[in-house]
Design a protein around this motif. Structure first.
Motif, short mmCIF file in Angstrom:
data_model
loop_
_atom_site.label_atom_id
_atom_site.label_comp_id
_atom_site.label_asym_id
_atom_site.label_seq_id
_atom_site.Cartn_x
_atom_site.Cartn_y
_atom_site.Cartn_z
N PRO A 174 0.82 -1.22 0.00
CA PRO A 174 0.00 0.00 0.00
C PRO A 174 0.85 1.26 0.00
O PRO A 174 0.40 2.30 -0.47
CB PRO A 174 -0.83 -0.14 1.29
N THR A 175 2.08 1.17 0.51
CA THR A 175 2.97 2.32 0.48
C THR A 175 3.18 2.81 -0.95
O THR A 175 3.16 4.03 -1.22
CB THR A 175 4.33 1.96 1.11
N GLU A 176 3.38 1.86 -1.89
CA GLU A 176 3.64 2.23 -3.28
C GLU A 176 2.35 2.57 -4.02
O GLU A 176 2.32 3.51 -4.83
CB GLU A 176 4.36 1.08 -3.99
N LEU A 177 1.29 1.83 -3.78
CA LEU A 177 0.05 2.09 -4.50
C LEU A 177 -0.53 3.45 -4.16
O LEU A 177 -1.10 4.14 -5.02
CB LEU A 177 -0.98 0.99 -4.18
N PHE A 178 -0.41 3.85 -2.90
CA PHE A 178 -1.06 5.08 -2.44
C PHE A 178 -0.05 6.14 -2.02
O PHE A 178 -0.34 6.98 -1.17
CB PHE A 178 -2.01 4.75 -1.28
N LYS A 179 1.15 6.09 -2.58
CA LYS A 179 2.16 7.08 -2.23
C LYS A 179 1.75 8.46 -2.74
O LYS A 179 1.14 8.56 -3.81
CB LYS A 179 3.53 6.69 -2.80
N PRO A 180 2.03 9.53 -2.02
CA PRO A 180 2.65 9.53 -0.69
C PRO A 180 1.65 9.51 0.45
O PRO A 180 2.03 9.64 1.61
CB PRO A 180 3.39 10.86 -0.69
N TRP A 181 0.37 9.33 0.12
CA TRP A 181 -0.69 9.54 1.10
C TRP A 181 -0.71 8.46 2.18
O TRP A 181 -1.05 8.75 3.35
CB TRP A 181 -2.04 9.62 0.39
N TYR A 182 -0.32 7.23 1.84
CA TYR A 182 -0.26 6.18 2.85
C TYR A 182 0.83 6.50 3.88
O TYR A 182 0.61 6.44 5.10
CB TYR A 182 0.01 4.83 2.19
N GLY A 183 2.02 6.85 3.39
CA GLY A 183 3.11 7.19 4.31
C GLY A 183 2.78 8.40 5.16
O GLY A 183 3.17 8.48 6.33
N ARG A 184 2.06 9.35 4.60
CA ARG A 184 1.68 10.54 5.36
C ARG A 184 0.68 10.20 6.47
O ARG A 184 0.68 10.85 7.52
CB ARG A 184 1.11 11.60 4.42
N ALA A 185 -0.17 9.20 6.23
CA ALA A 185 -1.09 8.77 7.29
C ALA A 185 -0.30 8.15 8.45
O ALA A 185 -0.60 8.41 9.63
CB ALA A 185 -2.09 7.77 6.73
N ILE A 186 0.71 7.35 8.13
CA ILE A 186 1.55 6.77 9.17
C ILE A 186 2.27 7.89 9.93
O ILE A 186 2.35 7.89 11.17
CB ILE A 186 2.58 5.81 8.56
N ALA A 187 2.79 8.87 9.19
CA ALA A 187 3.50 9.99 9.83
C ALA A 187 2.58 10.77 10.76
O ALA A 187 2.98 11.15 11.87
CB ALA A 187 4.07 10.91 8.75
N GLN A 188 1.34 11.01 10.32
CA GLN A 188 0.41 11.77 11.16
C GLN A 188 0.11 11.04 12.45
O GLN A 188 0.01 11.65 13.53
CB GLN A 188 -0.88 12.03 10.38
N MET A 200 -7.05 4.21 8.51
CA MET A 200 -6.97 5.25 7.48
C MET A 200 -8.00 6.36 7.71
O MET A 200 -7.71 7.54 7.49
CB MET A 200 -7.17 4.62 6.10
N GLU A 201 -9.17 5.99 8.17
CA GLU A 201 -10.18 7.01 8.45
C GLU A 201 -9.77 7.93 9.59
O GLU A 201 -10.17 9.09 9.65
CB GLU A 201 -11.52 6.34 8.75
N ALA A 202 -8.93 7.41 10.49
CA ALA A 202 -8.49 8.21 11.63
C ALA A 202 -7.33 9.14 11.28
O ALA A 202 -7.26 10.26 11.80
CB ALA A 202 -8.08 7.29 12.78
N TYR A 203 -6.43 8.71 10.39
CA TYR A 203 -5.18 9.46 10.20
C TYR A 203 -4.92 9.93 8.77
O TYR A 203 -4.08 10.81 8.57
CB TYR A 203 -3.99 8.61 10.66
N ALA A 204 -5.58 9.38 7.76
CA ALA A 204 -5.25 9.72 6.38
C ALA A 204 -6.07 10.91 5.89
O ALA A 204 -7.18 11.17 6.37
CB ALA A 204 -5.51 8.52 5.47
N ASP A 205 -5.53 11.62 4.93
CA ASP A 205 -6.26 12.67 4.21
C ASP A 205 -6.99 11.99 3.06
O ASP A 205 -6.47 11.90 1.94
CB ASP A 205 -5.28 13.73 3.71
N LEU A 206 -8.20 11.51 3.32
CA LEU A 206 -8.91 10.67 2.36
C LEU A 206 -9.33 11.43 1.11
O LEU A 206 -9.62 10.82 0.09
CB LEU A 206 -10.13 10.04 3.04
N ALA A 207 -9.37 12.74 1.18
CA ALA A 207 -9.74 13.51 -0.02
C ALA A 207 -8.71 13.33 -1.14
O ALA A 207 -9.04 13.44 -2.32
CB ALA A 207 -9.88 14.99 0.34
N LYS A 208 -7.48 13.00 -0.78
CA LYS A 208 -6.41 12.86 -1.77
C LYS A 208 -6.51 11.55 -2.56
O LYS A 208 -5.93 11.44 -3.64
CB LYS A 208 -5.05 12.94 -1.09
N THR A 209 -7.21 10.56 -2.04
CA THR A 209 -7.30 9.26 -2.72
C THR A 209 -8.73 8.92 -3.13
O THR A 209 -9.02 7.77 -3.48
CB THR A 209 -6.76 8.14 -1.82
#
Length: 534
Positions: free
Chosen positions: A158-172, A505-514
């Motif tokens: 998922p890191t590659e499929l949804f880059k950079p948004w997956y990694g940013r969710a982990i960072a957040q 993902m719903e808690a930490y990701a910016d879902l508007a980007k994906t």
């Protein structure tokens, strides 16, 4: 008399080839198994014939005297071998570890290519998930076709499929915890095992640098990578842009340096490839037996079962009993010796329970974290269930890529190095194991405590954090004397919880980007069989 159990009746192992695969089973031919060749050995070895099935059809093909004289080896012993060994025996976890990680012929050092998206997918331009799948397939096609033999083993994360948004969710997720607990008094120390091609680390650090520059100034990012090739790739991709990165080419199981400061430990899509042991229970006595892989002089595999003598297997079984996790035996058989005697006396009834794969290497990881990272917070994600597993309880998927088609197998004992072997994880059991191990005391010599700006004034010889109150919340760990929690009170750190991929993902990701044009969101809708522990 040798203390071995032979299982009856034996099962003939075979490769399972999909009907639409453009090859017949006879085309699944692997290189010969070879023998234990040490580096620098000049004498040529006799080449073993190619074959389809590397497993003996029955357990009677090999005399007890033969395997009794074979050398007992571990994966550490085999690390210097340049070809898969013959005339040896080993635990199942050593066989798996050697197959996946041997530096000369292992699957990860020699076969794997991680799918890398050169450009970020423009999710807003895609109409629906069908177009998203087409876009992923188009990018896969860029790797070219395999003409002959087992092809390049390409897999995505998922890191590659949804880059950079997956990694940013982990960072957040990590930054939120750090700001709440330690900023600005402690450095932001992150450890990642199995960093892949470095994409996750880069996306995390880019996000922190852009959004939280004050936190970035205090960030230290450490990658512990077992693959030399990947470690070099990570240094090339990360260190020039982010000088805070340190890459250590080492197995986490060989780690011996204590990190006394607070730290965050990442294990993303890593533990599914951790080696497991195989056990079976005597259905009359309920005594466990450990599986031992025997490799004869022709490179054929047989499995024998001996009474449990391995300390790591014994520790896992003891921990499971303490946590009241039931073994893989039907409840009625566990509760009644009479029923067990009747069942095992039936014609063609097996005398051993079905194979069960137990996560002994995962137990080793949790112990390593407890000993060398005493103040860590673990963020872990992996598969909670898998399709196309081989027979058995908690069994793995064994598969390879052949002429652009993924071929699953029905046996674990296949040619080392050409097959991926990955397991599902029971996250609820993992959480119980993790919290139990963290509750065990660790000596001061192991932890090497240091002064912390957030530490309380108590000492290990003081009356303890619970002096003023007997109340302790169930969702908190036992307080560590001298170390305050995020609230500043001696109530202990919050225990880990299990989340689905969508919940995290719903808690930490910016879902508007994906989000796609029709409202679907593949970063939430995909990976239904993945969970998080945090």
């Amino acid at each position: 008399m040798f203390p071995w159990k032979h299982f009856r009746p034996p099962r003939k192992a075979r490769l399972r080839v999909p009907i639409n695969t453009p090859c017949s089973p006879t085309h699944i031919r692997l290189l010969s198994a070879g023998g234990p060749k040490q580096p620098g050995t000049k004498a040529p070895r006799k080449r073993l014939p190619d074959k389809i099935n590397y497993n003996a059809d029955t357990f009677t093909d090999m005399n007890d005297v033969d395997h009794a004289n074979f050398k007992r080896v571990t994966s550490n012993d085999l690390a210097s071998y340049t070809e898969p060994p013959t005339e040896v025996k080993m635990l199942v976890r050593d066989f798996i570890e050697d197959s996946l990680y041997n530096p000369h012929y292992g699957y990860f050092p020699k076969q794997v290519n991680i799918f890398t998206a050169t450009e970020t997918i423009d999710f807003a331009s895609l109409r629906n998930t069908v177009q998203f799948q087409d876009e992923v397939a188009r990018r896969y096609a860029g790797y070219g076709l395999d003409e002959t033999g087992p092809g390049r083993q390409i897999w995505h994360t998922p890191t590659e499929l949804f880059k950079p948004w997956y990694g940013r969710a982990i960072a957040q997720c990590l930054v939120s915890e750090y700001l709440l607990k330690y900023f600005p008094y402690e450095d932001f120390s992150i450890y990642e095992i199995g960093g892949g091609n470095g994409t996750l680390a880069r996306d995390i650090l880019d996000y922190i640098q852009e959004e939280y520059p004050d936190v970035y100034d205090r960030t230290r990012y450490n990658i512990i990578e077992i693959s030399e090739n990947l470690a070099n790739l990570q240094r090339e991709k990360l260190c020039s842009k982010h000088p805070c990165v340190t890459v250590t080419n080492q197995s986490i199981f060989h780690w011996e340096k204590v990190e006394p400061a607070p730290s965050y430990f990442l294990a993303m899509e890593v533990i599914d490839n951790f080696a497991h042991d195989m056990i079976r229970y005597d259905l009359r006595t309920l005594e466990p037996y450990q599986g031992v892989v025997v490799v004869d002089g022709n490179g054929d595999y047989s499995t024998l079962y001996a009474r449990v003598t391995d300390p790591l297997i014994s520790s896992f079984l003891s921990l499971r009993r303490r946590l009241s996790h039931s073994p893989s035996i039907p409840r009625l058989l566990r509760s009644s010796s009479t029923l067990r005697n009747i069942y095992t006396s039936l014609p063609f009834a097996p005398n051993l329970s079905p194979p069960e794969f137990i996560p002994t290497r995962l137990l080793s990881l949790l112990r390593t974290l407890r000993k060398y990272f005493p103040r860590h917070r673990l963020l872990l994600s992996d598969f909670s269930s898998l399709p196309d597993t081989i027979p058995g309880v908690n069994a793995p998927v064994v598969q390879t890529r052949y002429q652009n088609t993924t071929v699953p197998c029905t046996t674990l004992f296949v040619k080392p190095g050409y097959f991926d072997i990955f397991f599902p994880t029971n996250f609820e059991h993992l959480r119980d194991m993790y919290e139990d191990i963290l509750s065990q005391p660790v000596s001061l010599a192991d932890t090497s405590p240091r002064a912390s700006p957030l530490a309380g004034g108590a000492s290990p010889l003081s009356v303890g954090a619970g002096f003023f109150s007997s109340y302790h919340p169930k969702n908190r760990r036992t307080p560590t004397d001298g170390i305050a929690s995020s609230s500043g009170l001696p109530v202990g750190e919050r225990k880990s919880n299990v989340f689905t991929h969508a919940e995290f993902m719903e808690a930490y990701a910016d879902l508007a980007k994906t989000r796609l044009r029709n409202g679907e969101n593949p970063m939430v809708d995909y990976y239904k069989n993945v969970k998080f522990l945090f």
